[in-house]
Every structure is written in C-alpha cells, then in structure tokens.
Design a protein around this motif. Structure first.
Motif, PDB file in Angstrom:
ATOM      1  N   ARG A 282       1.691  -3.983   4.529  1.00 46.09           N
ATOM      2  CA  ARG A 282       1.904  -2.803   5.377  1.00 46.09           C
ATOM      3  C   ARG A 282       3.368  -2.355   5.354  1.00 46.09           C
ATOM      4  O   ARG A 282       3.666  -1.162   5.256  1.00 46.09           O
ATOM      5  CB  ARG A 282       1.471  -3.102   6.818  1.00 46.09           C
ATOM      6  CG  ARG A 282      -0.039  -3.281   6.980  1.00 46.09           C
ATOM      7  CD  ARG A 282      -0.447  -3.266   8.430  1.00 46.09           C
ATOM      8  NE  ARG A 282       0.044  -4.415   9.169  1.00 46.09           N
ATOM      9  CZ  ARG A 282      -0.615  -5.572   9.297  1.00 46.09           C
ATOM     10  NH1 ARG A 282      -1.795  -5.717   8.704  1.00 46.09           N
ATOM     11  NH2 ARG A 282      -0.120  -6.562  10.003  1.00 46.09           N
ATOM     12  N   MET A 283       4.286  -3.305   5.428  1.00 41.37           N
ATOM     13  CA  MET A 283       5.713  -2.977   5.452  1.00 41.37           C
ATOM     14  C   MET A 283       6.189  -2.363   4.140  1.00 41.37           C
ATOM     15  O   MET A 283       7.107  -1.546   4.119  1.00 41.37           O
ATOM     16  CB  MET A 283       6.539  -4.235   5.731  1.00 41.37           C
ATOM     17  CG  MET A 283       6.413  -4.786   7.115  1.00 41.37           C
ATOM     18  SD  MET A 283       7.337  -6.347   7.259  1.00 41.37           S
ATOM     19  CE  MET A 283       6.538  -7.053   8.705  1.00 41.37           C
ATOM     20  N   LEU A 284       5.586  -2.786   3.027  1.00 43.00           N
ATOM     21  CA  LEU A 284       6.055  -2.367   1.711  1.00 43.00           C
ATOM     22  C   LEU A 284       5.335  -1.136   1.163  1.00 43.00           C
ATOM     23  O   LEU A 284       5.599  -0.712   0.037  1.00 43.00           O
ATOM     24  CB  LEU A 284       5.916  -3.525   0.717  1.00 43.00           C
ATOM     25  CG  LEU A 284       6.743  -4.775   1.038  1.00 43.00           C
ATOM     26  CD1 LEU A 284       6.423  -5.898   0.054  1.00 43.00           C
ATOM     27  CD2 LEU A 284       8.233  -4.470   1.016  1.00 43.00           C
ATOM     28  N   VAL A 287       7.999   1.542   0.360  1.00 46.62           N
ATOM     29  CA  VAL A 287       9.113   1.124  -0.498  1.00 46.62           C
ATOM     30  C   VAL A 287       8.652   0.712  -1.886  1.00 46.62           C
ATOM     31  O   VAL A 287       9.279   1.057  -2.896  1.00 46.62           O
ATOM     32  CB  VAL A 287       9.880  -0.045   0.162  1.00 46.62           C
ATOM     33  CG1 VAL A 287      11.064  -0.470  -0.688  1.00 46.62           C
ATOM     34  CG2 VAL A 287      10.358   0.341   1.544  1.00 46.62           C
ATOM     35  N   VAL A 288       7.566  -0.067  -1.953  1.00 47.67           N
ATOM     36  CA  VAL A 288       7.069  -0.534  -3.249  1.00 47.67           C
ATOM     37  C   VAL A 288       5.540  -0.616  -3.185  1.00 47.67           C
ATOM     38  O   VAL A 288       4.965  -1.673  -2.976  1.00 47.67           O
ATOM     39  CB  VAL A 288       7.743  -1.876  -3.656  1.00 47.67           C
ATOM     40  CG1 VAL A 288       7.628  -2.912  -2.568  1.00 47.67           C
ATOM     41  CG2 VAL A 288       7.222  -2.389  -4.971  1.00 47.67           C
ATOM     42  N   PRO A 289       4.873   0.525  -3.333  1.00 49.98           N
ATOM     43  CA  PRO A 289       3.413   0.586  -3.164  1.00 49.98           C
ATOM     44  C   PRO A 289       2.633  -0.320  -4.106  1.00 49.98           C
ATOM     45  O   PRO A 289       1.571  -0.823  -3.741  1.00 49.98           O
ATOM     46  CB  PRO A 289       3.088   2.070  -3.411  1.00 49.98           C
ATOM     47  CG  PRO A 289       4.294   2.645  -4.082  1.00 49.98           C
ATOM     48  CD  PRO A 289       5.456   1.844  -3.605  1.00 49.98           C
ATOM     49  N   ALA A 290       3.141  -0.540  -5.321  1.00 52.28           N
ATOM     50  CA  ALA A 290       2.414  -1.404  -6.265  1.00 52.28           C
ATOM     51  C   ALA A 290       2.309  -2.824  -5.720  1.00 52.28           C
ATOM     52  O   ALA A 290       1.249  -3.466  -5.811  1.00 52.28           O
ATOM     53  CB  ALA A 290       3.116  -1.405  -7.616  1.00 52.28           C
ATOM     54  N   ALA A 291       3.400  -3.346  -5.145  1.00 55.26           N
ATOM     55  CA  ALA A 291       3.378  -4.682  -4.550  1.00 55.26           C
ATOM     56  C   ALA A 291       2.494  -4.705  -3.316  1.00 55.26           C
ATOM     57  O   ALA A 291       1.753  -5.666  -3.072  1.00 55.26           O
ATOM     58  CB  ALA A 291       4.792  -5.129  -4.192  1.00 55.26           C
ATOM     59  N   SER A 292       2.543  -3.644  -2.536  1.00 53.65           N
ATOM     60  CA  SER A 292       1.721  -3.549  -1.329  1.00 53.65           C
ATOM     61  C   SER A 292       0.235  -3.660  -1.665  1.00 53.65           C
ATOM     62  O   SER A 292      -0.516  -4.390  -1.009  1.00 53.65           O
ATOM     63  CB  SER A 292       2.004  -2.218  -0.618  1.00 53.65           C
ATOM     64  OG  SER A 292       1.104  -2.016   0.446  1.00 53.65           O
ATOM     65  N   THR A 293      -0.181  -2.949  -2.700  1.00 52.46           N
ATOM     66  CA  THR A 293      -1.596  -2.973  -3.109  1.00 52.46           C
ATOM     67  C   THR A 293      -2.031  -4.374  -3.524  1.00 52.46           C
ATOM     68  O   THR A 293      -3.127  -4.835  -3.163  1.00 52.46           O
ATOM     69  CB  THR A 293      -1.818  -1.996  -4.273  1.00 52.46           C
ATOM     70  OG1 THR A 293      -1.450  -0.680  -3.849  1.00 52.46           O
ATOM     71  CG2 THR A 293      -3.273  -2.000  -4.713  1.00 52.46           C
TER      72      THR A 293
END
Length: 469
Positions: A282-284, A287-293
């Motif tokens: 949720r936090m990312l 900032v970095v949607p690929a890592a978030s997914t």
C-alpha cells in the motif's frame, strides 16, 4: 544533516536504524511504528512471575548477524544456548524420536521406520533408484519430496519440521527459498538421498557449534536494548503513527502518517520500508508500483502461542527433551510444544517450583481455530498435552498470544518475486525495503535484511553528499 525515515519498528526496522546510527557519518533517523509498542513479532511478558517470550524465542547462532547485534547492544553476557535440543514427533500413540533429516527430508531411510512405518521407509530407500532430480527451477518441497520418497515423508516429517517454521503447508513452500542449500545440491546430485547425505556430512563438521542462541530472560529483551541504544544515539522513535502514503519530491520523499483529519507530514532524503508485505504494498503504490504489485501477492499465515505454567512436581517423568512437533495429519489442535523450563536453563531457574511450556496453534488456512476464546484454546492445548505426555496436573497460569498474519508464506517462485521487488526498488534512489517477507523469516535473516537496507540507503546519502561538494 541527511534525514532518513525507517517505517516499521520491528526487528528489521530497528536493525536498519541501528546500522545507520552506528555507521560513519550517521544521518538524522526517525523510526515510525504504527502500533503502541516496538518489536513486531518479538514480544515478552510474565506468567506467574516467570519471564517468557510470546513470539520467537531464539536466534540462529550459525549466522553471525543476530548474535553480533546482541553483543553490540550490551546483552553479550546474557547470551545462552539451549540446554537441550532433543525434540520428538507426536505420531500415533506416543512421542517418537525424529530421524536424521535436512529440514524433514530423510538422510537414512532405515531410521525413518518408527515414524513412517516399514513400508514407507522402504519407499524412501528406493529413492536413489529414480532418475537424478536435475532441478533447473524452483519446486514446492512437499510435492517434490512426496513424488520421490512418498507422501508419508511430506506428511510426517516435512510438514512438522518445515511447515511449522512458516505455519504453512509443506505442499506449497518453495524449496529454493526455504532450504536453499538442498535446492543447490539437487541441481547436480544423483538423488535426493545423496543430497541430504552430503548436507548432513557438512553439518557434522560443525557438530561442536551450537545451532541456536537465546538471551537470559527472553530473546525479546533485544528490543528494549535496541530502543535504549538508539534513543541514546539521538534516533527519534515514534509509536502509534501509521504511515499511509509515501511519495517522491524533488529533494527526496514525503510521508503522510497518522489519522486522515490531522495527518503528520514528514520529509526525508531516504526511506527504509520495514513492514509486512501488505502494508508495504500500500505504501509503495505511488512510488514504485511494480514492487507494490508483487508484494501484494505474498500470503501470510496466522497462529497463536499458548503459554502454560504447571508445578514441577507434577511434570511427567518421561516427558524429556525440549518438546515435540505434531504433523498436521495427526488431527491435533497443537502443532508443537516447547518445554521452556527444560530447553532454557534460565527459565527453569526463574520458574522456581513452576515449569513453563508453550504450544503453537493454527496454520495457513486454519484461521477458524483462532476464532475460539482464550479459555477454549488453553483447554484444547491442555487436552492435547494430556494425551501426548500424560500431563494431568492443574495449570497454574496461562497466556494466549495471537499473531494475526504473523508469518509470510514463501510460495514457489518466491525468490524470483523478491528479485523483481528489489530490482524495482533499486530504480528509486534512496528507497530500501527489508523484513521477513523477503529472504528469511528468522531473527538473524531479518537483522541481515535491515543491515542490507541500511547499506543501500547510506550509499545513496554518500552520493548526495559527494554531489553537494
């Protein structure tokens, strides 16, 4: 002075803060923890006046990171090793000796007969007749071993020994992530038995070295010692402040925390995200949607620890060793029991005439078990102990500790997923992630993860300083 915000006050976040604070040219550090206390899954309490760990109770001593940290924060004199590590398996009508294994995978087929039965042990012996494993990609350890050695090995050995570590299902746990040394061997070993024999031989060379270490009074004392050390170094630690959003700014990062109507806003040159996978995702997001997914796909298991105190005079004479594990196929409520008073000399001494022990309850997919009341869980644990070791005495005290979403699940392909997360994060200068969701759930692995994140952040700060000159 450079500013770093560490999001998460568990052992990983605190280790990252410590590495930054004790390194050369330390930045200004703020640690934000959403809950009222620090420590994450490391917690302690007292039961009838006896100190107990409510989460993890030891660190892997064969890795240096946690032991080095314990010494560095002033607890070196209280570093201890288990008085006994001889655990058993509750199979059928009694506690049986655990045969030699590598995380549940047998080394000597003949030694498995008492646990598996003679027919299943015979099947294990013929594993060497199969074609070489020649692994080229990750597999689920439970399924892979069942195919080569039979389902009894997965059900009665891997499930309690490895599945218990993750509170997960052996049929779904990544071999590469959970037992990397075995995975590496199986790329070239002629058989699974040959691979386990090689690893066992390597282990015997280190036979004099203790595998685990603890701290007098409980491993949870690391947290208070870390907080005291960090505070003395000027680190700002704030509790009950949940980070809801992280965004990029021209100069670094902006963080939004606390309640929506009255948010707390912070800025930083660098950020370490040291929270479980779901809140990290949720936090990312921005900032970095690929890592978030990727992080959003990591499952977590819930479990509980039922801690009990009984009179030593009532302790069953034949209940020896450090405790026992329970295969899920046995259909019991408890998955393991540790005799803390026997495993740790300090616990036995602190207890006086009381013996402290604990049982674990619940695994992935068994959340319904944890919906029972504390009284029910205590009663179920006691009933199992009566059957397992003949403990018929009255309980002098009990504590139930629930760890909702406590343990990340390392599914097949986990390490590749982590590689993708870290690669995406690496594209954002000044951002780092760490914690149990990545490359190990143990304390030592989490400390190492925090240290790696600190190194990445410090390198970024050094680069900023060089550019400023």
């Amino acid at each position: 002075m450079s500013r770093v915000v560490v999001v998460g006050g568990g052992i990983s976040g605190l280790a990252a803060a410590y590495a930054l604070a004790t390194g050369p040219n330390p930045p200004q550090i703020t640690v934000l923890e959403g809950s009222p206390r620090l420590g994450g899954k490391l917690a302690g309490a007292e039961i009838e006046g006896v100190p107990v760990d409510l989460g993890a109770e030891s660190v892997l001593a064969r890795r240096p990171e946690a032991v080095d940290l314990i010494r560095a924060i002033g607890l070196g004199d209280d570093l201890v090793h288990p008085a006994t590590t001889s655990a058993g398996l509750w199979v059928g009508d009694r506690i049986r000796a655990i045969p030699p294994t590598i995380m549940g995978v047998p080394v000597d087929p003949s030694a498995t007969a008492d646990v598996l039965g003679s027919a299943a042990a015979e099947q294990v012996a013929h594993e060497a007749d199969l074609p070489a494993p020649a692994l080229t990609e990750d597999v689920a350890i439970g399924r892979f071993v069942a195919e080569r050695m039979g389902s009894a090995v997965t059900d009665k050995l891997i499930d309690p020994l490895l599945g218990g570590v993750y509170a997960g299902k052996a049929e779904e746990i990544s071999l590469a992530a959970a037992v990397p040394d075995l995975y590496a061997k199986l790329r070239t070993a002629p058989s699974l038995l040959a691979a386990t024999a090689d690893l066992r031989a390597l282990g015997q060379k280190r036979a004099g070295q203790p595998v685990f270490a603890g701290v007098v009074g409980g491993i949870n004392r690391i947290i208070a010692a870390l907080e005291q050390d960090l505070t003395a170094r000027g680190v700002d630690i704030r509790r009950k402040l949940t980070v809801r959003r992280i965004s990029r700014t021209p100069d670094g990062f902006a963080l939004e925390a606390g309640p929506v109507p009255a948010p707390t806003l912070l800025t930083a040159d660098a950020v370490v995200v040291a929270v479980p996978a779901a809140p990290a995702a949720r936090m990312l997001t921005e900032v970095v949607p690929a890592a978030s997914t990727e992080l959003a796909t990591i499952e977590y298991a819930s479990m509980a620890i039922v801690t009990l105190a009984v009179r030593k005079r009532d302790w069953p004479a034949d209940a020896t060793g450090s405790g026992f594990l329970v295969p899920s196929v046995e259909g019991r409520t408890i998955k393991a029991s540790t005799y803390s008073h026997a495993k740790w000399a300090w616990s036995g001494e602190a207890g006086g005439d009381l013996a402290v022990l604990r049982t674990s309850v619940g695994r992935l997919g068994e959340e319904y078990v944890l919906q029972r009341s504390d009284e029910e869980l205590v009663a179920l644990a006691v009933a199992d102990l009566q059957k397992a070791i003949g403990l018929h005495s009255e309980v002098a005290g009990s504590l139930v500790t629930r760890w909702g979403g406590g343990l990340p699940q390392y599914a097949v392909g986990h390490l590749e997923r982590v590689d993708r997360v870290e690669a995406a994060v690496a594209d954002v200068p000044g951002l780092a992630v760490c914690g149990a969701a990545y490359r190990g759930v143990g304390i030592a692995a989490c400390v190492a993860s925090g240290g790696k994140a600190a190194t990445r952040v410090q390198e970024h700060l050094n680069a900023l300083e060089t550019m400023a000159k």
